[in-house]
Design an enzyme around this catalytic site. Structure first.
Site, PDB file in Angstrom:
ATOM      1  N   GLN A   1      35.963  46.602  38.688  1.00  0.00           N
ATOM      2  CA  GLN A   1      36.925  45.431  39.390  1.00  0.00           C
ATOM      3  C   GLN A   1      38.144  44.043  39.376  1.00  0.00           C
ATOM      4  OE1 GLN A   1      33.248  44.370  40.354  1.00  0.00           O
ATOM      5  NE2 GLN A   1      32.726  45.464  41.972  1.00  0.00           N
TER       6      GLN A   1
ATOM      7  N   HIS B   1      41.058  47.621  41.858  1.00  0.00           N
ATOM      8  CA  HIS B   1      41.733  46.414  42.439  1.00  0.00           C
ATOM      9  C   HIS B   1      42.937  46.237  42.305  1.00  0.00           C
ATOM     10  CE1 HIS B   1      37.289  44.795  43.701  1.00  0.00           C
ATOM     11  NE2 HIS B   1      37.876  45.068  44.176  1.00  0.00           N
TER      12      HIS B   1
ATOM     13  N   CYS C   1      67.171  43.466  45.296  1.00  0.00           N
ATOM     14  CA  CYS C   1      67.671  43.899  46.452  1.00  0.00           C
ATOM     15  C   CYS C   1      66.733  42.187  46.942  1.00  0.00           C
ATOM     16  CB  CYS C   1      66.367  44.448  47.182  1.00  0.00           C
ATOM     17  SG  CYS C   1      65.229  44.923  47.422  1.00  0.00           S
TER      18      CYS C   1
ATOM     19  N   ASN D   1      23.589  41.467  33.442  1.00  0.00           N
ATOM     20  CA  ASN D   1      24.782  40.116  34.286  1.00  0.00           C
ATOM     21  C   ASN D   1      23.545  38.735  34.432  1.00  0.00           C
ATOM     22  OD1 ASN D   1      26.298  39.808  35.802  1.00  0.00           O
ATOM     23  ND2 ASN D   1      25.193  39.187  38.282  1.00  0.00           N
TER      24      ASN D   1
HETATM   25 ZN    ZN Z   1      63.938  45.098  45.039  1.00  0.00          ZN
END
Ligand code: ZN
Length: 242
Positions: free
Chosen positions: A107, A125, A157, A218
């Site tokens: 994750q 993710h 751009c 955990n």
């Molecule tokens: Zn771009």
């Protein structure tokens, strides 16, 4: 330092594991020993955005509405560009090289498993080291994000560059989910580490497991502790240092 009987049992299972038997599923706790805190715990620390939840700060709507605020939080609370893998990352990479481990499902977006040498990493993710222009799809590395100020704009751009990570409100990539489910279904040892198993799709994915040993590592309890064959409430980096 003496280690607990449970850790000894775990290490025994791993040492004796046959080829292609192990799958690892991990979350934020895997990287805390590398100095990367769970971003959800940054609540309150980051007073500038204290009125917003960490989940809101990394949501798609916040990114589109307030990209400057998003990047402010993101750079401060999620990006730790100098982080290095810890013993858990390295041990898992070693198990893959030995042919025992078939997949790491994570994750995390920090890329530390790859940095430790793992090659088959399913990133639920995404990965913060990959970034792209939303307009022309030119790709950028993490340095570009770290070294830009405010909103990072595409040098070609002028479009806004975004991390190739799954933000809150966005769907997980179907192909990654499917590959994860297949890997888990074929494993005989599933190690779940550093995750409280409350965030989708962790709980759903682990239900595919039909193997022999389900291990949960955990520090805090998880909803699936009772179905685990072994439950280690330890620091995962400690458990993996042998
Ligand atoms: Zn771009």
């Amino acid at each position: 330092m003496s280690i607990s009987h449970e850790i000894e049992t775990f290490r025994g299972w791993i040492d004796e594991a046959p080829a292609k038997s192990i799958v690892f599923f991990g979350g934020a706790g895997v990287s805390t020993a590398s100095g990367i805190p769970d971003f959800r715990s940054s609540e309150g620390v980051f007073t500038k955005y204290a009125h917003l939840s960490p989940e809101r700060l990394v949501s798609a709507s916040y990114f589109h509405e307030q990209p400057e605020g998003f990047y402010d939080f993101y750079r401060t609370s999620l990006v730790f560009a100098d982080a290095e893998p810890n013993t858990a990352h390295f041990k898992l990479a070693e198990l893959e090289r030995e042919g025992k481990l078939t997949a790491i499902i994570t994750q995390n977006i920090d890329g530390l498993h790859q940095k430790a040498g793992s090659s088959y990493v399913l990133e639920l993710h995404g990965n913060m080291h990959r970034n792209y222009c939303q307009k022309c799809y030119r790709t950028y590395d993490l340095d570009f994000i770290v070294n830009s100020e405010g909103i990072p704009y595409c040098v070609d751009c002028g479009g806004i560059v975004r991390p190739d990570v799954v933000l809150y409100e966005e769907a997980l990539e179907e192909a990654v989910l499917q590959r994860s489910a297949v890997a888990i279904a074929q494993a005989s040892i599933l190690i779940i580490g550093g995750t409280s198993l409350v965030v989708f799709p962790a709980a759903a994915l682990t239900s595919y497991f039909k193997g022999d040993h389900l291990v949960i590592i955990n520090q805090t309890p998880t909803p699936q502790d009772s179905s685990a064959d072994l439950c280690l409430k330890e620091d995962i980096a400690e458990v993996f240092s042998w």
